[in-house]
Design a protein around this motif. Structure first.
Motif, PDB file in Angstrom:
ATOM      1  N   LEU A   1       1.437  -1.122  -0.275  1.00 16.70           N
ATOM      2  CA  LEU A   1      -0.120   0.232  -0.098  1.00 16.70           C
ATOM      3  C   LEU A   1       1.038   1.393   0.269  1.00 16.70           C
ATOM      4  O   LEU A   1       0.656   1.852  -0.688  1.00 16.70           O
ATOM      5  CB  LEU A   1      -1.102  -0.329   1.378  1.00 16.70           C
ATOM      6  CG  LEU A   1      -1.992  -1.167   1.479  1.00 16.70           C
ATOM      7  CD1 LEU A   1      -2.754  -1.232   2.288  1.00 16.70           C
ATOM      8  CD2 LEU A   1      -3.026  -0.790   0.333  1.00 16.70           C
TER       9      LEU A   1
ATOM     10  N   ALA B   1       1.021   4.165  -2.907  1.00 15.23           N
ATOM     11  CA  ALA B   1       0.611   5.544  -2.554  1.00 15.23           C
ATOM     12  C   ALA B   1       2.231   6.607  -2.798  1.00 15.23           C
ATOM     13  O   ALA B   1       2.004   7.679  -3.537  1.00 15.23           O
ATOM     14  CB  ALA B   1       0.102   5.865  -0.791  1.00 15.23           C
TER      15      ALA B   1
ATOM     16  N   ALA C   1      -6.764   0.442   3.595  1.00 15.81           N
ATOM     17  CA  ALA C   1      -6.820   1.521   2.179  1.00 15.81           C
ATOM     18  C   ALA C   1      -8.240   1.995   1.736  1.00 15.81           C
ATOM     19  O   ALA C   1      -7.328   3.273   1.861  1.00 15.81           O
ATOM     20  CB  ALA C   1      -6.547  -0.088   0.753  1.00 15.81           C
TER      21      ALA C   1
ATOM     22  N   ARG D   1      -7.286   6.377  -1.528  1.00 17.72           N
ATOM     23  CA  ARG D   1      -7.487   5.588  -2.338  1.00 17.72           C
ATOM     24  C   ARG D   1      -8.804   4.901  -2.602  1.00 17.72           C
ATOM     25  O   ARG D   1      -9.577   5.115  -2.596  1.00 17.72           O
ATOM     26  CB  ARG D   1      -6.709   4.593  -1.971  1.00 17.72           C
ATOM     27  CG  ARG D   1      -5.288   4.462  -0.473  1.00 17.72           C
ATOM     28  CD  ARG D   1      -4.155   3.181  -0.464  1.00 17.72           C
ATOM     29  NE  ARG D   1      -3.492   3.857   0.378  1.00 17.72           N
ATOM     30  CZ  ARG D   1      -3.265   3.982   1.468  1.00 17.72           C
ATOM     31  NH1 ARG D   1      -4.211   3.643   2.074  1.00 17.72           N
ATOM     32  NH2 ARG D   1      -1.723   3.831   1.794  1.00 17.72           N
TER      33      ARG D   1
ATOM     34  N   SER E   1      -5.560   5.629 -11.838  1.00 20.62           N
ATOM     35  CA  SER E   1      -4.276   5.754 -10.715  1.00 20.62           C
ATOM     36  C   SER E   1      -3.459   6.724 -10.877  1.00 20.62           C
ATOM     37  O   SER E   1      -2.293   7.780  -9.784  1.00 20.62           O
ATOM     38  CB  SER E   1      -3.847   4.576 -11.028  1.00 20.62           C
ATOM     39  OG  SER E   1      -2.673   4.062 -12.007  1.00 20.62           O
TER      40      SER E   1
ATOM     41  N   ARG F   1      -5.256   9.004  -7.457  1.00 19.87           N
ATOM     42  CA  ARG F   1      -4.780   8.293  -7.320  1.00 19.87           C
ATOM     43  C   ARG F   1      -4.564   7.070  -6.825  1.00 19.87           C
ATOM     44  O   ARG F   1      -4.609   6.391  -7.673  1.00 19.87           O
ATOM     45  CB  ARG F   1      -6.252   9.097  -5.853  1.00 19.87           C
ATOM     46  CG  ARG F   1      -7.589   8.514  -6.182  1.00 19.87           C
ATOM     47  CD  ARG F   1      -8.258   8.563  -5.205  1.00 19.87           C
ATOM     48  NE  ARG F   1     -10.066   7.822  -5.726  1.00 19.87           N
ATOM     49  CZ  ARG F   1     -10.874   7.507  -4.615  1.00 19.87           C
ATOM     50  NH1 ARG F   1     -10.901   7.350  -3.245  1.00 19.87           N
ATOM     51  NH2 ARG F   1     -11.799   7.582  -5.840  1.00 19.87           N
ATOM     52  N   PRO F   2      -4.027   6.842  -5.783  1.00 16.03           N
ATOM     53  CA  PRO F   2      -3.534   5.135  -5.245  1.00 16.03           C
ATOM     54  C   PRO F   2      -4.848   4.153  -6.006  1.00 16.03           C
ATOM     55  O   PRO F   2      -6.114   4.925  -5.050  1.00 16.03           O
ATOM     56  CB  PRO F   2      -3.874   5.328  -4.122  1.00 16.03           C
ATOM     57  CG  PRO F   2      -2.555   6.076  -3.788  1.00 16.03           C
ATOM     58  CD  PRO F   2      -3.652   7.495  -4.210  1.00 16.03           C
TER      59      PRO F   2
END
Length: 729
Positions: free
Chosen positions: A302, A306, A334, A339, A419, A422-423
């Motif tokens: 994770l 990130a 998460a 995310r 992505s 954001r992750p």
């Protein structure tokens, strides 16, 4: 096991060992690493293949198996210098195709740490904070640095020790609440300072340190700690402190750190039980017992996503071991608003449409895109997956050729598009049930992972055995950059006790915990079901565990798997279950009236369903994966057929004795272990006589009398005529 009172082992910090108060060198680096791994997993068997992977990784030499065997032998001699050649070790014991460290709190610091922290949590729940604080302080004082410090760890081994470190960090934060509530925050400052040095970006630890320093009257140092960690977070991760750390900072500024200001624990109640929960406790993560190392690997993935990287973690293990729970915990962690978490689950059965798990995932990813962009993405070919008619894709999903490639590339482009903002975390569960197109897309995405994406998958390693398509995809995935294969094993005795406490509200005594571990082999699903059944009748004791039958849920699972067997394989499995947990192949074939080749052929399907298997180091034995499975099969065998099979087993045992290996064949029956010996009506001493055989001069007399006894023991009629010396079949 005879605990050596003069032996002390340390793995909480640098690996060290003392015998008679004299420190002993653990040997070469790789031997020391192997020893540290076994200590870190004490009470649980570690497969030889896992040891090799954790010590050498992809660079394992061809002689790795022999090297591991040599290291274990050398360690046994270090631990027990008086151990005779080929003698059974009290500390490093063989278990299946691996080894287990059999020790406890009197010898190993890790075992004592876990025992003390469990006792502290119990004391908190019983409203005894002073007692809890004493236990916490004693437990935390056992740490001298990161677990397995000064050893070079492969990624697999690092996850094991990171998990232990996380237990220390969690205990530090929990003890801070108790220390502040008791007005004794200075007692936890030394371990908190150690924890902050071990995890310089761990916000809960630094929040606890800031809180404890402020409560101890050291506001200047508390504020300095906050400023330092805020700077590190901004510099290394580009983020500001989270709510927990900010709250601790504000409490110091307001000087709101008195014991009265500490929130009280919350008591969650269910009928007949109560569980004490500290403020801010994550119930989903707390109930995931014994998986701190695995969670550490997922957290690292994770963090990598990130930070703009990508990663792939594949979780594998037997049914019921907790793969889905681990994915749930990672997804919950998460899902913090920063995310995007998209999850898909494969399903078994004929009704599931093609690409079903990806229908779920892609819908969730598209939900993160505005309406106009969504329409554009649907026109690129994703509509074939996402716009079913009568629950069937509007157009068939191409399984080969350039059409499939273009569709898969569209999915990669969509994930990359999201992505970039954001992750993204994508988790696909139960890959063993995936259709071929879904497997192909999983493999394609794993080889083309965009930045900021973590791809998670979960798959069984048995029941069923991976098919050819799945095996091919897993092999391709293993070559992907950033790939990590995470195998989940059974729980140890300590973790079984903690899981039972969370599940039933009762704290099992050590004997009850060991009995539960023995019957379930540490499989979390079996532990939970058996604990519920045993606890329903009253206090959870060793006797209650022994009296408990087979949980209905476990019985249903076993019967469902047995439905996939034909009649011949079912009868063979029933005979094996009546013999015992470990069955000699010659005895099984003899009792079933089969030659060895036919017996092995019929066992193939049994092994594919995960009901029983052969061990790599003993190919002439059949081993039930769990004794609860064996008991379920035995209990499902009709009584009359079971009686006839008992007699056939007795005849086969006699014949295999005459061919020359009596004790090996008879051992599951003559061992006297009620949980391993299903022929409970047969006194073990009589089986010893049967296995050993009579003196030659009395063979005919013995044979005729034993025949009558065997018929009586199997519940069959016995003729009163004078025997001719022949034993009827």
């Amino acid at each position: 096991m005879a605990s050596g009172p003069t032996l002390r082992l340390q793995v909480l910090g640098p690996l060290r060992m003392w015998r008679d108060d004299q420190e002993v060198d653990a040997g070469p680096r790789q031997q020391a690493s192997l020893f540290a791994l076994l200590l870190a997993r004490y009470g649980s068997p570690v497969r030889r293949a896992d040891l090799i992977d954790m010590i050498w990784g992809a660079e394992a030499p061809t002689s790795a198996v022999n090297v591991v065997h040599k290291y274990v032998g050398a360690l046994r001699r270090l631990l027990e210098p008086d151990l005779p050649p080929r003698g059974a070790s009290s500390y490093l014991v063989r278990r299946g195709d691996g080894y287990m460290c059999a020790t406890g709190p009197a010898v190993l610091d890790l075992a004592r740490f876990q025992t003390l922290t469990a006792s502290a949590r119990t004391a908190v729940g019983q409203g005894m904070p002073e007692v809890a604080l004493d236990r916490y302080v004693e437990a935390l004082g056992l740490w001298h640095g990161p677990a397995g410090d000064r050893l070079v760890h492969s990624p697999g081994a690092a996850a094991v020790f990171t998990g232990l470190n996380d237990e220390f960090l969690d205990a530090c934060t929990a003890s801070t609440e108790t220390a502040v509530a008791c007005g004794r925050p200075e007692r936890v400052l030394p371990p908190l300072r150690l924890a902050s040095s071990m995890a310089p970006l761990h916000e809960p630890v630094h929040a606890a340190l800031v809180t404890a320093l402020g409560a101890a009257g050291q506001q200047a140092e508390a504020l300095a700690v906050f400023r330092a960690v805020r700077l590190a977070l901004r510099k290394d991760l580009g983020v500001d402190p989270g709510p927990l750390l900010e709250r601790a900072h504000q409490r110091v500024l307001r000087q709101d750190l008195t014991p009265a200001g500490t929130p009280s624990p919350v008591v969650l109640t269910t009928p007949g039980t109560s569980t004490v929960v500290s403020p801010g406790r994550d119930l989903a993560r707390d109930s995931l017992v014994g998986r701190s190392g695995e969670l550490a690997v997922l957290r690292a993935g994770l963090d990598r996503a990130a930070g703009g990287g990508s990663g792939l973690v594949l979780v594998e293990g037997e049914p019921g071991v907790g793969k889905s729970r681990l994915l749930d915990a990672a997804a919950a962690e998460a899902d913090d608003g920063h995310r995007l978490v998209a999850r898909g689950r494969c399903t078994t059965g004929e009704g599931a449409p093609s690409m079903w798990p990806w229908m779920q995932v892609i819908r969730q990813v598209l939900d993160d895109v505005d309406g106009q962009e969504r329409a554009i993405w649907l026109e690129t070919g994703l509509g074939a997956i996402l716009e079913p008619q009568d629950e069937v894709p509007a157009r068939p999903v191409l399984s080969t050729g350039t059409g499939q490639f273009r569709l898969f590339e569209t999915v990669v482009a969509l994930v990359a598009h999201v992505s970039a903002c954001r992750p993204v975390v994508i988790a696909v569960d139960d890959l063993q049930w995936a259709d071929n197109a879904s497997l192909q897309l999983f493999g394609h995405l794993s080889s083309r992972l965009p930045p900021g994406v973590l791809l998670l998958g979960a798959v069984r390693d048995r029941a069923p055995v991976p098919c050819a398509d799945l095996a091919r995809i897993l092999a391709a995935v293993s070559r992907s950059p950033g790939h990590h294969r995470l195998r989940i094993g059974p729980l140890g005795v300590h973790d079984v006790a903690e899981l039972v406490r969370l599940e039933t509200g009762q704290v099992p005594d050590p004997d009850a915990a060991r009995a539960l571990h023995l019957r379930t082999d540490g499989n979390p699903f079996f532990v939970q079901e058996l604990a519920r059944l045993a606890a329903g009748a009253g206090p959870l004791t060793q006797e209650a565990v022994a009296r408990a039958g087979i949980p209905a849920t476990v019985r249903d699972v076993v019967r469902d798997r047995m439905a996939g067997l034909d009649g011949d394989a079912t009868r063979l499995l029933e005979i094996a279950a009546l013999i015992g947990r470990d069955v000699n192949l010659n005895l099984l074939a003899e009792a079933a009236g089969l030659d060895a080749a036919t017996c092995l052929a019929r066992l193939d399907l049994v092994q594919a369903l995960g009901l029983a298997t052969t061990l790599p180091d003993d190919p002439y034995s059949v081993h039930f994966a769990h004794d609860l499975v064996r008991q379920s099969v035995s209990d499902a065998t009709p009584a009359r057929r079971a009686a006839r099979l008992h007699l056939r087993i007795a005849d086969a045992l006699e014949r295999t004795h005459l061919q020359g290996s009596p004790l090996r064949s008879a051992w599951p029956i003559i061992s006297g272990r009620p949980d391993l010996s299903p022929i409970r009506r047969v006194p073990p001493p009589r089986w010893c006589v049967l296995a050993a055989g009579p003196p030659p001069s009395r063979r005919s007399t013995w044979r005729s009398s034993s025949c009558g006894w065997r018929r009586r023991s199997a519940g069959l009629p016995v003729s009163r005529r004078r025997s001719s010396g022949r034993c009827p079949s």
